[in-house]
Design an enzyme around this catalytic site. Structure first.
Site, short mmCIF file in Angstrom:
data_model
loop_
_atom_site.label_atom_id
_atom_site.label_comp_id
_atom_site.label_asym_id
_atom_site.label_seq_id
_atom_site.Cartn_x
_atom_site.Cartn_y
_atom_site.Cartn_z
N ARG A 150 -10.68 -33.42 16.24
CA ARG A 150 -9.94 -33.48 14.94
C ARG A 150 -8.22 -33.10 15.31
NH1 ARG A 150 -13.42 -29.15 11.88
NH2 ARG A 150 -13.38 -28.13 14.15
N CYS A 205 -7.99 -27.15 15.57
CA CYS A 205 -9.50 -27.14 15.29
C CYS A 205 -10.07 -26.31 16.23
CB CYS A 205 -9.87 -28.77 15.41
SG CYS A 205 -9.70 -29.53 17.04
N ASP A 261 -16.70 -31.65 12.10
CA ASP A 261 -16.46 -31.69 13.48
C ASP A 261 -17.17 -32.90 14.08
OD1 ASP A 261 -15.95 -31.59 16.25
OD2 ASP A 261 -15.92 -29.33 16.38
#
EC number: 3.1.3.48
Length: 154
Positions: free
Chosen positions: A14, A8, A120
């Site tokens: 994440r 990520c 996100d």
């Protein structure tokens, strides 16, 4: 042994969540030939533990994340499977290493969801929703890797 990396942006929300969930699912399924990592394409969080929201959701579901710190995805990384959280990360990965040897996917390619990108939670604060997206994708990803790499389960 095959290496899988979740990627990520900052490697604090994440991808560490996906790393921890994947490790737990592999343990639950007694699969020992897959090593799981996570990385970020941005360098501003290097060496930091997972975001407080990620820690809370993993603790809520009793998923360990001890010792995890943010690391940078680098051109020298040699993973068999690279799993990005969104298209921006796919583009960043290809820019960092245009000659990838490993297979590159977006995580939600392994889900039944209509979405293609994992949002996100650093910006949305929806850590529970991201947890659900990651969890719903991990078993299908494991199934794919086990078959593709000709690994044994159990």
């Amino acid at each position: 042994m095959v290496d899988v990396a979740f990627v990520c942006l900052g490697n604090i929300c994440r991808s560490p969540m996906a790393e921890a969930i994947m490790r737990q699912r592999l343990k639950d399924r007694n699969i020992q030939d897959i090593k799981v990592h996570s990385r970020g394409t941005g360098s501003w969080n290097l060496g930091e533990p997972p975001h407080e929201g990620t820690q809370k959701i993993l603790n809520k579901h009793n998923i360990p994340f001890d010792g995890m710190i943010s690391e940078l995805f680098e051109a020298t990384d040699d993973f068999d499977y690279i799993v990005a959280m969104d298209q921006s990360n796919v583009d960043n990965i290809k820019s960092i290493n245009p000659n990838l040897k490993g297979q590159l996917f977006k995580l939600l390619e392994f889900s039944n969801m209509e979405e293609s990108d994992v949002p996100d939670p650093y910006y949305t604060n929806n850590f529970e929703g991201v947890y659900d997206m990651v969890l719903s994708s991990c078993d299908n990803l494991i199934d794919y890797i086990v078959k593709d790499a000709n690994l044994k389960e159990g």
